[in-house]
Design a protein around this motif. Structure first.
Motif, PDB file in Angstrom:
ATOM      1  N   LYS A 226      -1.366  -3.293 -12.333  1.00 53.54           N
ATOM      2  CA  LYS A 226      -2.128  -3.272 -11.085  1.00 53.54           C
ATOM      3  C   LYS A 226      -2.284  -1.848 -10.561  1.00 53.54           C
ATOM      4  O   LYS A 226      -3.358  -1.451 -10.095  1.00 53.54           O
ATOM      5  CB  LYS A 226      -1.433  -4.142 -10.043  1.00 53.54           C
ATOM      6  N   TYR A 227      -1.223  -1.070 -10.654  1.00 49.89           N
ATOM      7  CA  TYR A 227      -1.256   0.309 -10.137  1.00 49.89           C
ATOM      8  C   TYR A 227      -2.297   1.143 -10.890  1.00 49.89           C
ATOM      9  O   TYR A 227      -3.129   1.826 -10.273  1.00 49.89           O
ATOM     10  CB  TYR A 227       0.137   0.926 -10.271  1.00 49.89           C
ATOM     11  N   SER A 230      -5.942  -0.066 -10.297  1.00 52.63           N
ATOM     12  CA  SER A 230      -6.436   0.263  -8.959  1.00 52.63           C
ATOM     13  C   SER A 230      -6.858   1.728  -8.868  1.00 52.63           C
ATOM     14  O   SER A 230      -7.715   2.077  -8.049  1.00 52.63           O
ATOM     15  CB  SER A 230      -5.360  -0.030  -7.909  1.00 52.63           C
TER      16      SER A 230
END
Length: 285
Positions: A226-227, A230
């Protein structure tokens, strides 16, 4: 010589026919209600955009410091799934005893209701709920996996216990054995290979679930994925995705091999003897 009689085809019950018609109608309504633009989906522009998106992941990040972080994320994900499955196994077998009507019909109904509630809520929803109390990190992900898997294993274990023949345990009870001793010596050796097979299969599923629980902040590879997505760091995200695939493939192979061994007669007899020895140590000392 008479020709062999060909059995008549099975007759579909009216209720089954109505159910099948309802399912087909639901599929048709789903296609009609979802305005899917099939022409745009398979157009040349869509294919070109898809290839441009996939090319952004090439090549994956292979720097040593980043691969060390990925390995730590893999270990964290594996630990979350393993600990969550172990906790669920302990609570599942504990709740399966009253859920299999061993303590009356009322306890059976209440415990099965609790198990249905636990397993009806997905892991991601449990993670969102637990994050409020436990905060971000792998602890919340472990609890989420344990809660959902307890409901699944508890229900499977209870059904397996109810389907066992009661003659061996009843024979020990008639000869003066306590209910717990009769369960350890008669019922548990018969069912333990099946329980372990269920547990390994759920561990296999929990690996996949733990890999994506990080999307809501529950740690592991999912949080890394996710990091980097994003921040549009596609090369790093590609390395995380490859690590996920490798870990899931490895665990699937190990789990499948162990489950195949557990259904064999030799391994089953060894597990049965182990259960008897555990019961002997508990009730002799």
């Amino acid at each position: 010589m008479k020709s062999p009689r060909i059995p008549a085809p099975p007759v579909i019950e009216p209720a089954t026919g109505v159910l099948l018609i309802g399912l087909l109608a639901l599929v048709g309504v789903s296609f009609y209600s979802l305005t899917i633009k099939w022409g745009e989906l398979f157009s040349a522009d869509a294919l070109r955009s898809c290839m441009e998106f996939l090319n952004g992941f090439v090549p994956p990040e292979l720097a040593a410091p980043f691969l060390i972080r990925v390995a730590e994320g893999m270990l964290e994900t594996l630990s979350m799934s393993t600990l969550g499955t172990v906790i669920a196994f302990i609570f599942g077998i504990t709740l399966a005893l009253p859920a299999s009507a061993r303590f009356g019909a009322t306890a059976r109904s209440l415990i099965r209701l609790a198990l249905n509630i636990l397993r009806s809520i997905p892991e991601l929803v449990w993670a969102v709920i637990v994050l409020i109390a436990a905060g971000l990190g792998p602890f919340a992900g472990t609890l989420a996996l344990a809660l959902h898997t307890t409901g699944v294993l508890g229900r499977l274990f209870a059904d397996a216990l109810e389907n066992l023949p009661d003659a061996p345990e009843a024979t020990l009870r008639i000869n003066g054995a306590s209910p717990m001793a009769a369960f350890f010596y008669a019922s548990l050796p018969q069912i333990l290979p099946q329980l372990m097979s269920y547990t390994l299969y759920r561990w296999e599923n929990n690996i996949r679930a733990a890999a994506i629980l990080g999307v809501v902040g529950a740690g592991g590879l999912g949080q890394m994925l996710k990091y980097h997505l994003s921040l549009f760091q596609m090369h790093q995200a590609a390395s995380v995705i490859i690590a996920m695939l490798l870990m899931i493939t490895l665990v699937d192979g190990i789990s499948f091999r162990l489950r195949r061994q557990l259904v064999g007669n030799y391994t089953s007899s060894r597990v049965a003897r182990l259960a008897c020895s555990i019961g002997r140590k508990i009730f002799s000392g």
